[in-house]
Design a protein around this motif. Structure first.
Motif, PDB file in Angstrom:
ATOM      1  N   TYR A 170       0.803  -1.222   0.000  1.00 18.63           N
ATOM      2  CA  TYR A 170       0.000   0.000   0.000  1.00 18.63           C
ATOM      3  C   TYR A 170       0.835   1.271   0.000  1.00 18.63           C
ATOM      4  O   TYR A 170       0.333   2.347  -0.321  1.00 18.63           O
ATOM      5  CB  TYR A 170      -0.984  -0.030   1.176  1.00 18.63           C
ATOM      6  N   LEU A 173       0.908   1.678  -3.643  1.00 18.82           N
ATOM      7  CA  LEU A 173      -0.399   2.114  -4.129  1.00 18.82           C
ATOM      8  C   LEU A 173      -0.672   3.578  -3.820  1.00 18.82           C
ATOM      9  O   LEU A 173      -1.331   4.281  -4.589  1.00 18.82           O
ATOM     10  CB  LEU A 173      -1.498   1.244  -3.506  1.00 18.82           C
ATOM     11  N   GLN A 188       2.130  -1.512  -9.040  1.00 17.05           N
ATOM     12  CA  GLN A 188       0.954  -0.708  -8.726  1.00 17.05           C
ATOM     13  C   GLN A 188      -0.211  -1.048  -9.652  1.00 17.05           C
ATOM     14  O   GLN A 188      -1.367  -1.145  -9.227  1.00 17.05           O
ATOM     15  CB  GLN A 188       1.295   0.788  -8.819  1.00 17.05           C
ATOM     16  N   GLN A 189       0.111  -1.242 -10.922  1.00 14.12           N
ATOM     17  CA  GLN A 189      -0.934  -1.614 -11.873  1.00 14.12           C
ATOM     18  C   GLN A 189      -1.527  -2.977 -11.529  1.00 14.12           C
ATOM     19  O   GLN A 189      -2.748  -3.181 -11.609  1.00 14.12           O
ATOM     20  CB  GLN A 189      -0.341  -1.630 -13.293  1.00 14.12           C
ATOM     21  N   LYS A 192      -3.897  -2.658  -8.560  1.00 12.95           N
ATOM     22  CA  LYS A 192      -5.184  -2.057  -8.922  1.00 12.95           C
ATOM     23  C   LYS A 192      -6.085  -3.042  -9.672  1.00 12.95           C
ATOM     24  O   LYS A 192      -7.299  -3.060  -9.477  1.00 12.95           O
ATOM     25  CB  LYS A 192      -4.955  -0.806  -9.759  1.00 12.95           C
ATOM     26  N   GLU A 193      -5.465  -3.870 -10.510  1.00 16.82           N
ATOM     27  CA  GLU A 193      -6.249  -4.846 -11.270  1.00 16.82           C
ATOM     28  C   GLU A 193      -6.834  -5.928 -10.361  1.00 16.82           C
ATOM     29  O   GLU A 193      -7.854  -6.541 -10.694  1.00 16.82           O
ATOM     30  CB  GLU A 193      -5.362  -5.499 -12.342  1.00 16.82           C
ATOM     31  N   GLU A 195      -8.060  -5.433  -7.407  1.00 18.11           N
ATOM     32  CA  GLU A 195      -9.136  -4.891  -6.582  1.00 18.11           C
ATOM     33  C   GLU A 195     -10.496  -5.135  -7.222  1.00 18.11           C
ATOM     34  O   GLU A 195     -10.624  -5.190  -8.449  1.00 18.11           O
ATOM     35  CB  GLU A 195      -8.916  -3.395  -6.338  1.00 18.11           C
ATOM     36  N   LYS A 200     -13.138  -2.599  -1.913  1.00 17.11           N
ATOM     37  CA  LYS A 200     -13.038  -1.144  -1.817  1.00 17.11           C
ATOM     38  C   LYS A 200     -12.955  -0.723  -0.346  1.00 17.11           C
ATOM     39  O   LYS A 200     -13.794  -1.100   0.474  1.00 17.11           O
ATOM     40  CB  LYS A 200     -14.239  -0.481  -2.481  1.00 17.11           C
TER      41      LYS A 200
END
Length: 249
Positions: A170, A173, A188-189, A192-193, A195, A200
């Motif tokens: 994190y 992130l 980081q990508q 995000k993918e 999630e 959330k």
């Protein structure tokens, strides 16, 4: 000199006087001497009764001292055990509730509220949740079949490793993309993918994160430890898209 010693000396003194009267009575027995002899015998008898009472009081005090010694010895053993078995990880103490910080008067709350809201927004972007360590009581509550040969220290070492992975993930992130190198951008990508709408606002890791940021082996033993952490309500699993996400509770 103790009470028992005083009474003992007094008894011996009376007995000596009694012996003297008896010796004198052998040569000349008079009415007055017999009366004196009877008084001395009666006095010695009362002293013996008092002596017996004093002995019983001394015995009672001795029993109380022995009970006190046993209680002290048990407390000493308990303290020694606690000293030698201090947990390597202690539960964290929660901070003061939001809006109740020390030093802020109610009349000043309206003035600082906009500033606090701005600070909360900034801190929420940088805040990283960590899993609380397992307490000794929680560890003892885990069924033996689930614990196996995993020790208390090994279980909390896993907690520490998961926290390390969560923190590393994190931090990446929360950083702006332009501040990251190529490897961190790819990570980081990927984060995000992974999630979903169900993750959330949650903090989670996957097995790949454990391998990426820690030295822990993701094997059958690790899966067993995850079962123990779920039992202690430290995390839960969320499956989907071919991934198992471990959400911190």
């Amino acid at each position: 000199m103790s009470e028992l010693e005083q009474i003992s000396q007094h008894v011996h003194s009376r007995i000596s006087s009694l012996k003297l009267l008896l010796d004198l009575s052998l040569t000349d027995v008079s009415q007055s001497k017999m009366k004196k002899l009877g008084q001395e015998i009666f006095a010695v008898d009362r002293l013996l009764e008092e002596f017996e009472k004093c002995v019983e009081r001394q015995r009672e005090q001795l029993r109380s001292l022995k009970d006190l010694e046993e209680s002290f010895q048990k407390n000493l053993e308990d303290v020694t055990h606690m000293k030698e078995n201090i947990p390597s990880h202690m539960p964290k103490r929660e901070g003061p509730a939001q809006g109740r910080e020390l030093g802020v008067k109610p009349s000043e709350a309206a003035d600082v509220q906009p500033l606090q809201q701005e600070q909360v927004k900034k801190s929420s972007r940088s805040f990283i949740r960590e899993m609380d360590f397992i307490t000794v009581l929680e560890f003892d509550s885990i069924p033996q079949y689930m614990r196996g040969r995993v020790s208390y220290e090994q279980l909390n070492a896993t907690v520490q490793s998961i926290n390390t992975a969560v923190t590393a993930k994190y931090k990446i992130l929360h950083q702006p993309v332009k501040t990251l190198n190529n490897q961190s951008r790819k990570l980081q990508q990927r984060f995000k993918e992974q999630e979903t709408k169900h993750t959330k606002g949650q903090f989670f890791v996957v097995e790949e994160d454990i391998r990426e940021f820690t030295q822990m082996k993701v094997d059958k033993r690790f899966q067993g430890i995850l079962n123990m952490l779920r039992h202690c309500q430290r995390l839960k699993e969320l499956r989907g898209g071919g991934l198992t996400r471990y959400l911190l509770l």
